[in-house]
Design an enzyme around this catalytic site. Sequence first.
Site, mmCIF file in Angstrom:
data_model
loop_
_atom_site.group_PDB
_atom_site.id
_atom_site.type_symbol
_atom_site.label_atom_id
_atom_site.label_comp_id
_atom_site.label_asym_id
_atom_site.label_seq_id
_atom_site.Cartn_x
_atom_site.Cartn_y
_atom_site.Cartn_z
ATOM 1 C CD GLU A 90 -2.834 -1.074 -0.098
ATOM 2 O OE1 GLU A 90 -3.067 0.015 -0.666
ATOM 3 O OE2 GLU A 90 -3.221 -2.158 -0.550
ATOM 4 C CG ASP B 161 -3.442 -3.091 -6.998
ATOM 5 O OD1 ASP B 161 -4.102 -2.098 -6.641
ATOM 6 O OD2 ASP B 161 -2.674 -3.704 -6.245
#
Length: 383
Positions: free
Chosen positions: A68, A166
Amino acid sequence: MRASFRLGRIAGVPVGVNWSVLVIFLLIAWGLSASQFPRAYPDRPVIAYWLAGLAAAVVFFLGLLAHEVSHSVVAKRNGIEVEGITLWLFGGVSELKGEARDPGAELRIAGVGPLVSLLIGLFFGAIAVLLTLAGVHGLLLGALAWLAGINILLAIFNVLPAAPLDGGRLLRAAVWKATGDRTRASVVAARAGWVLGAVLIGLGLWQFLVGAGVGGLWLALIGWFLIGAAGMEERQARMGSALRGIRVADVMTPQPQTAAGTMTVADFVDHYLFAYRHSALPLTEEGRPVGLVTLDRVRHIPADRRASTTLAEVACRADELVLARPDEELTDLLPRLSECADGRALVVTDQGLVGIVSPSDISRAVQRGSLREQPTGAQSRGK
Ligand SMILES: [Zn+2]
């Protein structure tokens, strides 16, 4: 996702954890310590299994955090502010304040996370191989091998081309690059997210039914979450597209009625609410907004106390107000709207208060915007 505890800042980004992360942390630690490690390396003391299991779970979460943080750092480098990082039930979320300006930025921001997970996996894998070559066997090797596998799996899962993963952002970047149409790209990625969610639910339920156990239910739960998140992304994309190019000044109610904070609630109810059609009243001092009174905030004041309560006492305070500039894009304002002001924003210039934006102003703008002819091709790329 709301953080329950703040851990601090990494690379200038606030990092927090939601309590739900405990569930998955304990599941992982328990799965390794009570089942996987004892089976693979029998006859060790129980404490050794638990130490190895807990250590592996902690390192796994540090890896998630690194994933992250990499998204956040690259986002900042591409001019996007980051609200914060929160770890929760399904891993981590980086909350970005804004969208990538072009497909290249989108690709970099989305791609770096899985890349970091892959590198972490390969790193632990390499250590495990070296230890094996050196003749070391046992729990340490088991923990390293598990960390290598889980991080590589995480990288692979995250590049599945489906929003909100993602890979969904990568797909969006590709479609955006190919068609020049950001909204269409978001919708394609969101639909793919819906399909992946449905497949995971089907697969999970099937696994559960043939007796693979809780793992199947977990997969179905992730699928269910993906479907919800993908639906939200599609709605947001359509709303963002309807509002693109619309500025705060286009939708605000100009020059709203204002009052001083010393006015009583009784005066507000008797003279203002019935005289004007708006149910919110900005409080000003010398033209500058210092508070906002809404219908919801005076509703709780009993009738017998209205004459003795001033508006300043019940208003949203100055530091809770949401302020906007007239030339600001409406899509930039939306994420800032807060509960305190009932989703309202005050529009200010250097001269003082010039307007107010209410939720009904915004929904009217969305309706009008969605009726506009949808721009196609490269024209919709905007600025
Ligand atoms: Zn990611």
